[in-house]
Design a protein around this motif. Structure first.
Motif, PDB file in Angstrom:
ATOM      1  N   HIS A 179     -35.918  20.698 -16.797  1.00 24.72           N
ATOM      2  CA  HIS A 179     -35.382  22.043 -16.970  1.00 24.72           C
ATOM      3  C   HIS A 179     -35.702  22.511 -18.386  1.00 24.72           C
ATOM      4  CE1 HIS A 179     -33.299  25.518 -15.618  1.00 24.72           C
ATOM      5  NE2 HIS A 179     -32.294  25.396 -16.460  1.00 24.72           N
ATOM      6  N   ILE A 180     -34.977  23.481 -18.894  1.00 26.98           N
ATOM      7  CA  ILE A 180     -35.386  24.133 -20.148  1.00 26.98           C
ATOM      8  C   ILE A 180     -34.626  23.633 -21.373  1.00 26.98           C
ATOM      9  CG2 ILE A 180     -36.164  26.206 -18.958  1.00 26.98           C
ATOM     10  CD1 ILE A 180     -33.532  27.569 -19.789  1.00 26.98           C
ATOM     11  N   GLY A 181     -33.793  22.599 -21.216  1.00 35.18           N
ATOM     12  CA  GLY A 181     -33.104  22.038 -22.381  1.00 35.18           C
ATOM     13  C   GLY A 181     -31.942  22.892 -22.851  1.00 35.18           C
ATOM     14  N   THR A 182     -31.902  23.171 -24.120  1.00 36.23           N
ATOM     15  CA  THR A 182     -30.816  23.978 -24.684  1.00 36.23           C
ATOM     16  C   THR A 182     -31.340  25.340 -25.106  1.00 36.23           C
ATOM     17  OG1 THR A 182     -31.194  23.028 -26.877  1.00 36.23           O
ATOM     18  CG2 THR A 182     -29.541  21.962 -25.484  1.00 36.23           C
ATOM     19  N   LYS A 183     -30.433  26.309 -25.154  1.00 39.72           N
ATOM     20  CA  LYS A 183     -30.798  27.670 -25.533  1.00 39.72           C
ATOM     21  C   LYS A 183     -30.249  27.986 -26.920  1.00 39.72           C
ATOM     22  CE  LYS A 183     -30.784  30.876 -22.316  1.00 39.72           C
ATOM     23  NZ  LYS A 183     -32.176  31.027 -21.875  1.00 39.72           N
ATOM     24  N   ALA A 184     -31.023  28.737 -27.662  1.00 42.12           N
ATOM     25  CA  ALA A 184     -30.614  29.073 -29.029  1.00 42.12           C
ATOM     26  C   ALA A 184     -29.373  29.962 -29.041  1.00 42.12           C
ATOM     27  CB  ALA A 184     -31.762  29.770 -29.757  1.00 42.12           C
ATOM     28  N   LYS A 185     -29.284  30.877 -28.067  1.00 40.94           N
ATOM     29  CA  LYS A 185     -28.147  31.783 -27.999  1.00 40.94           C
ATOM     30  C   LYS A 185     -27.042  31.159 -27.164  1.00 40.94           C
ATOM     31  CE  LYS A 185     -26.894  36.549 -26.857  1.00 40.94           C
ATOM     32  NZ  LYS A 185     -27.379  37.848 -26.315  1.00 40.94           N
ATOM     33  N   VAL A 235     -23.455  30.833 -25.149  1.00 41.69           N
ATOM     34  CA  VAL A 235     -22.580  31.649 -24.306  1.00 41.69           C
ATOM     35  C   VAL A 235     -21.251  30.920 -24.208  1.00 41.69           C
ATOM     36  CG1 VAL A 235     -22.236  32.673 -22.037  1.00 41.69           C
ATOM     37  CG2 VAL A 235     -24.552  32.517 -22.999  1.00 41.69           C
ATOM     38  N   GLU A 236     -20.221  31.522 -24.765  1.00 39.88           N
ATOM     39  CA  GLU A 236     -18.890  30.905 -24.773  1.00 39.88           C
ATOM     40  C   GLU A 236     -18.960  29.455 -25.272  1.00 39.88           C
ATOM     41  OE1 GLU A 236     -17.187  31.376 -20.920  1.00 39.88           O
ATOM     42  OE2 GLU A 236     -17.078  33.564 -21.048  1.00 39.88           O
ATOM     43  N   SER A 237     -19.627  29.278 -26.399  1.00 43.20           N
ATOM     44  CA  SER A 237     -19.761  27.982 -27.081  1.00 43.20           C
ATOM     45  C   SER A 237     -20.580  26.960 -26.297  1.00 43.20           C
ATOM     46  CB  SER A 237     -18.366  27.385 -27.381  1.00 43.20           C
ATOM     47  OG  SER A 237     -17.599  28.270 -28.177  1.00 43.20           O
ATOM     48  N   HIS A 263     -29.958  30.045 -17.200  1.00 47.32           N
ATOM     49  CA  HIS A 263     -28.745  30.464 -17.899  1.00 47.32           C
ATOM     50  C   HIS A 263     -27.875  29.232 -18.097  1.00 47.32           C
ATOM     51  CE1 HIS A 263     -24.864  32.506 -18.502  1.00 47.32           C
ATOM     52  NE2 HIS A 263     -25.529  33.632 -18.688  1.00 47.32           N
ATOM     53  N   VAL A 264     -27.086  29.229 -19.152  1.00 49.22           N
ATOM     54  CA  VAL A 264     -26.189  28.089 -19.381  1.00 49.22           C
ATOM     55  C   VAL A 264     -25.132  27.983 -18.283  1.00 49.22           C
ATOM     56  CG1 VAL A 264     -26.548  28.084 -21.872  1.00 49.22           C
ATOM     57  CG2 VAL A 264     -24.667  29.433 -20.906  1.00 49.22           C
ATOM     58  N   GLY A 265     -24.994  29.029 -17.499  1.00 47.19           N
ATOM     59  CA  GLY A 265     -24.024  29.008 -16.409  1.00 47.19           C
ATOM     60  C   GLY A 265     -24.520  28.334 -15.140  1.00 47.19           C
ATOM     61  N   ASP A 266     -25.757  27.836 -15.142  1.00 45.16           N
ATOM     62  CA  ASP A 266     -26.283  27.127 -13.966  1.00 45.16           C
ATOM     63  C   ASP A 266     -25.689  25.724 -13.939  1.00 45.16           C
ATOM     64  OD1 ASP A 266     -27.707  26.252 -11.793  1.00 45.16           O
ATOM     65  OD2 ASP A 266     -29.676  26.292 -12.761  1.00 45.16           O
TER      66      ASP A 266
END
Length: 321
Positions: free
Chosen positions: A121-127, A129-131, A281-284
């Motif tokens: 997958h894409i690892g971590t995102k720079a931005k 979302v809710e910590s 998205h971090v919500g996945d």
């Protein structure tokens, strides 16, 4: 009298052994994929511990180890010397995980059906979302990976495939289908005889407004959907207009095999970006998926793969374009 007792004991032992063997056969014949087993796989791969399974990361190495262990337990052997098919991504080491189950027919076993999904997958995102900065990739594509492992368990136990089955978990899909491009070219150089490719992608949520369970990318390029629907006796696979709009046929690991081998190679999915709000998205997250739907989808698909692997003639064919 002694001879009668010995005869009775022998008959009893034979009867018990026969019952045990019959029970074993019955157990194998009634294999069913459960919601709990697919959830267990997704929960491991999409946990925060794996940090989004970015190519070259510790998390994807741990994930590869997990997949290898599962394949070994299922009796699916490595295709190469080990399960790992290595390639380079920039300066990083990357690897597909490739298992193999030889077919039971002396002739048809030379033809290979690939059942695949990408496990990166894409690892971590720079931005954040809710910590939260971890893109867990539950639907994309721990879900697809869980289906490949579930089918590996099924066929590893039943050994009902006349054609050989190659179970492939691709890496670096998110970086441009790099793992599947590498393996497609490698298999071409090795003169592998591929029959078809069935790739699994984002099966974690159901459609609410369709008359089919999942769609097939590149629907009109071959008769795969028609044949699988006939094999399973239901309108299981359909065509997604949204997938056509976004050209999803070229966006997943089926495409390099289509490009290199000029053969039927498609992705099966139940999410075309219209029924899930957490793509990349971090919500996945693990709790967003419908595991009963996933188990049902896999159980419906398996007889199609089974029939596909056993037809005496080549029934999956390209359409004229």
């Amino acid at each position: 009298m002694k001879k009668l007792i010995l005869l009775f004991v022998a008959i009893s032992i034979f009867s018990c052994k026969a019952k045990q063997e019959n029970h074993q056969v019955k157990t194998v014949e009634n294999i069913s994929i459960t919601a709990s087993e697919v959830k267990e796989t997704v929960s491991f791969l999409a946990s925060d511990d794996q940090m989004g399974r970015g190519t070259g990361s510790v998390g994807i190495d741990v994930s590869a180890n997990y997949i290898e262990k599962q394949l070994k337990e299922f009796g699916v052997k490595p295709y190469y010397d080990t399960y790992r098919d290595h390639f380079k991504v920039q300066e990083m080491d990357a690897y597909n995980v490739v298992g193999f189950l030889e077919g039971t027919d002396a002739t048809l076993k030379n033809e290979i059906i690939i059942i695949g999904a990408h496990y990166d997958h894409i690892g971590t995102k720079a931005k954040m979302v809710e910590s939260d900065s971890i893109a867990n990739g539950a639907n994309d594509n721990a879900a697809g990976t869980s289906s490949v492992l579930a089918m590996a368990r099924y066929f590893g136990a039943k050994k009902s495939n006349k054609r050989s089955l190659m179970f492939v978990l691709f890496s670096a899909e998110e970086m441009g289908l790099l793992g599947s491009k590498h393996l497609a070219n490698r298999l071409k150089d090795e003169n592998a005889k591929l029959y078809t490719v069935v790739n699994m992608e984002m099966i974690g949520v159901p459609f609410k407004d369709r008359d089919y369970v999942a769609f097939l990318t590149g629907y009109g390029k071959s008769n795969m959907a028609e044949k699988i629907n006939a094999y399973v006796g239901a309108n299981f696979l359909g065509e997604s207009e949204v997938a056509k709009q976004y050209n999803l046929f070229k966006a997943s690991d089926n495409y390099p095999f289509y490009d290199v081998f000029k053969m039927p190679s498609h992705t099966i999915s139940s999410c075309d970006l219209s029924n899930y709000d957490f793509y990349h998205h971090v919500g996945d997250e693990i709790d967003k998926l419908d595991y009963d739907h996933m188990a049902s989808l896999i159980n419906q698909l398996i007889p199609g793969i089974e029939k596909m692997s056993n037809t005496a003639t080549q029934e999956i064919k390209m359409h004229d374009e």
